[in-house]
Motif scaffolding. Structure first.
Motif, PDB file in Angstrom:
ATOM      1  N   SER A 253       0.828  -1.197   0.000  1.00 35.61           N
ATOM      2  CA  SER A 253       0.000   0.000   0.000  1.00 35.61           C
ATOM      3  C   SER A 253       0.868   1.256   0.000  1.00 35.61           C
ATOM      4  O   SER A 253       1.956   1.282   0.581  1.00 35.61           O
ATOM      5  CB  SER A 253      -0.907  -0.016   1.232  1.00 35.61           C
ATOM      6  N   TYR A 254       0.388   2.301  -0.661  1.00 32.44           N
ATOM      7  CA  TYR A 254       1.080   3.584  -0.727  1.00 32.44           C
ATOM      8  C   TYR A 254       0.064   4.688  -0.460  1.00 32.44           C
ATOM      9  O   TYR A 254      -1.072   4.635  -0.932  1.00 32.44           O
ATOM     10  CB  TYR A 254       1.700   3.769  -2.116  1.00 32.44           C
ATOM     11  N   ARG A 255       0.491   5.695   0.299  1.00 34.81           N
ATOM     12  CA  ARG A 255      -0.394   6.805   0.635  1.00 34.81           C
ATOM     13  C   ARG A 255       0.342   8.123   0.392  1.00 34.81           C
ATOM     14  O   ARG A 255       1.501   8.269   0.782  1.00 34.81           O
ATOM     15  CB  ARG A 255      -0.821   6.695   2.088  1.00 34.81           C
ATOM     16  N   LEU A 256      -0.355   9.076  -0.225  1.00 33.68           N
ATOM     17  CA  LEU A 256       0.192  10.393  -0.516  1.00 33.68           C
ATOM     18  C   LEU A 256      -0.854  11.434  -0.134  1.00 33.68           C
ATOM     19  O   LEU A 256      -2.028  11.288  -0.487  1.00 33.68           O
ATOM     20  CB  LEU A 256       0.517  10.507  -2.009  1.00 33.68           C
TER      21      LEU A 256
ATOM     22  N   LEU B 101     -11.041   3.585  -7.910  1.00 38.85           N
ATOM     23  CA  LEU B 101     -10.929   2.978  -9.225  1.00 38.85           C
ATOM     24  C   LEU B 101      -9.930   1.841  -9.220  1.00 38.85           C
ATOM     25  O   LEU B 101      -9.025   1.800  -8.390  1.00 38.85           O
ATOM     26  CB  LEU B 101     -10.534   4.030 -10.270  1.00 38.85           C
ATOM     27  N   THR B 102     -10.145   0.906 -10.117  1.00 39.19           N
ATOM     28  CA  THR B 102      -9.158  -0.154 -10.301  1.00 39.19           C
ATOM     29  C   THR B 102      -8.046   0.397 -11.166  1.00 39.19           C
ATOM     30  O   THR B 102      -8.230   1.368 -11.913  1.00 39.19           O
ATOM     31  CB  THR B 102      -9.775  -1.404 -10.953  1.00 39.19           C
ATOM     32  N   TRP B 103      -6.867  -0.225 -11.079  1.00 38.15           N
ATOM     33  CA  TRP B 103      -5.679   0.270 -11.782  1.00 38.15           C
ATOM     34  C   TRP B 103      -4.903  -0.926 -12.311  1.00 38.15           C
ATOM     35  O   TRP B 103      -4.435  -1.756 -11.534  1.00 38.15           O
ATOM     36  CB  TRP B 103      -4.830   1.044 -10.773  1.00 38.15           C
TER      37      TRP B 103
ATOM     38  N   VAL C 239      -7.001   2.300  -6.477  1.00 39.03           N
ATOM     39  CA  VAL C 239      -6.673   3.669  -6.088  1.00 39.03           C
ATOM     40  C   VAL C 239      -7.909   4.297  -5.450  1.00 39.03           C
ATOM     41  O   VAL C 239      -8.999   4.237  -6.014  1.00 39.03           O
ATOM     42  CB  VAL C 239      -6.238   4.506  -7.312  1.00 39.03           C
ATOM     43  N   THR C 240      -7.711   4.899  -4.269  1.00 44.59           N
ATOM     44  CA  THR C 240      -8.771   5.640  -3.591  1.00 44.59           C
ATOM     45  C   THR C 240      -8.295   7.069  -3.423  1.00 44.59           C
ATOM     46  O   THR C 240      -7.177   7.303  -2.943  1.00 44.59           O
ATOM     47  CB  THR C 240      -9.079   5.028  -2.210  1.00 44.59           C
TER      48      THR C 240
ATOM     49  N   HIS D 243      -7.577  19.259   0.392  1.00 46.79           N
ATOM     50  CA  HIS D 243      -6.640  18.266   0.934  1.00 46.79           C
ATOM     51  C   HIS D 243      -6.949  16.958   0.215  1.00 46.79           C
ATOM     52  O   HIS D 243      -8.037  16.400   0.351  1.00 46.79           O
ATOM     53  CB  HIS D 243      -6.810  18.115   2.447  1.00 46.79           C
ATOM     54  N   LEU D 244      -5.979  16.489  -0.584  1.00 49.69           N
ATOM     55  CA  LEU D 244      -6.128  15.256  -1.334  1.00 49.69           C
ATOM     56  C   LEU D 244      -5.357  14.158  -0.614  1.00 49.69           C
ATOM     57  O   LEU D 244      -4.197  14.345  -0.259  1.00 49.69           O
ATOM     58  CB  LEU D 244      -5.576  15.442  -2.753  1.00 49.69           C
ATOM     59  N   THR D 245      -6.015  13.033  -0.394  1.00 48.81           N
ATOM     60  CA  THR D 245      -5.360  11.840   0.144  1.00 48.81           C
ATOM     61  C   THR D 245      -5.542  10.728  -0.873  1.00 48.81           C
ATOM     62  O   THR D 245      -6.666  10.329  -1.179  1.00 48.81           O
ATOM     63  CB  THR D 245      -5.967  11.421   1.493  1.00 48.81           C
ATOM     64  N   LEU D 246      -4.419  10.272  -1.423  1.00 47.67           N
ATOM     65  CA  LEU D 246      -4.423   9.190  -2.395  1.00 47.67           C
ATOM     66  C   LEU D 246      -3.892   7.941  -1.696  1.00 47.67           C
ATOM     67  O   LEU D 246      -2.825   7.978  -1.095  1.00 47.67           O
ATOM     68  CB  LEU D 246      -3.535   9.547  -3.591  1.00 47.67           C
ATOM     69  N   THR D 247      -4.636   6.867  -1.788  1.00 49.54           N
ATOM     70  CA  THR D 247      -4.194   5.573  -1.272  1.00 49.54           C
ATOM     71  C   THR D 247      -4.232   4.589  -2.435  1.00 49.54           C
ATOM     72  O   THR D 247      -5.279   4.392  -3.057  1.00 49.54           O
ATOM     73  CB  THR D 247      -5.104   5.078  -0.131  1.00 49.54           C
TER      74      THR D 247
END
Length: 150
Positions: free
Chosen positions: A11-14, A89-91, A104-105, A116-120
């Motif tokens: 998992s990756y979070r930005l 979405l699927t990736w 991707v969420t 404020h964008l949080t991408l997981t």
């Protein structure tokens, strides 16, 4: 087959503040014109959005061409859409099937005059794939923020 369990390896979070309203940021993620302006890791890529059917079950397909002629194509479907707040979405890479089918969420929340964008991004097959995507997302989200500074 069950999806891999989300953990630090898969998992990756930005998180990033984007200088635009949540509605505008959401549009940039769900409309082909917006996606074509930022969805590549660097400014020297050319982006072609073949489809962006932003509805649950709708599909997207994005082709990125680097200056050396390398072609990278990602596609998937929208699983959840809450305008101005969230998209899931699927990736899946057509040009690198070994990277697997991940998810991707994107969560959006008002922050001052921006978002404020949080991408997981999770369900990676391994840490190496996660790290490669981390580099790509850092560039993409930086370009997304820059798009609204222009």
């Amino acid at each position: 087959m069950a999806a891999p369990k989300a953990d630090a390896q898969t998992s990756y979070r930005l998180e990033r503040t984007i200088p635009a309203t949540p509605a505008k940021v959401y549009e940039a993620w769900t409309q082909a014109e917006g996606m074509s302006r930022w969805m590549a890791p660097a400014d020297d890529f050319t982006v072609k959005v073949h489809c962006a059917d932003a509805r649950v079950g709708g599909e997207y397909r994005v082709e990125m061409l680097n200056p050396e002629g390398g072609r990278h194509v990602v596609h998937g479907s929208f699983l959840e859409l809450i305008p101005g707040k969230r998209l899931v979405l699927t990736w899946e890479w057509e040009t690198n099937p070994a990277a697997g089918n991940s998810q991707v969420t994107v969560d959006l929340a008002p922050e001052g005059e921006g978002t404020h964008l949080t991408l997981t991004h999770d369900r990676f097959p391994d840490a190496e794939t996660r790290d490669h995507h981390a580099q790509g997302w850092t560039g993409c989200i930086g370009r997304l923020a820059q798009m609204f500074n222009a």
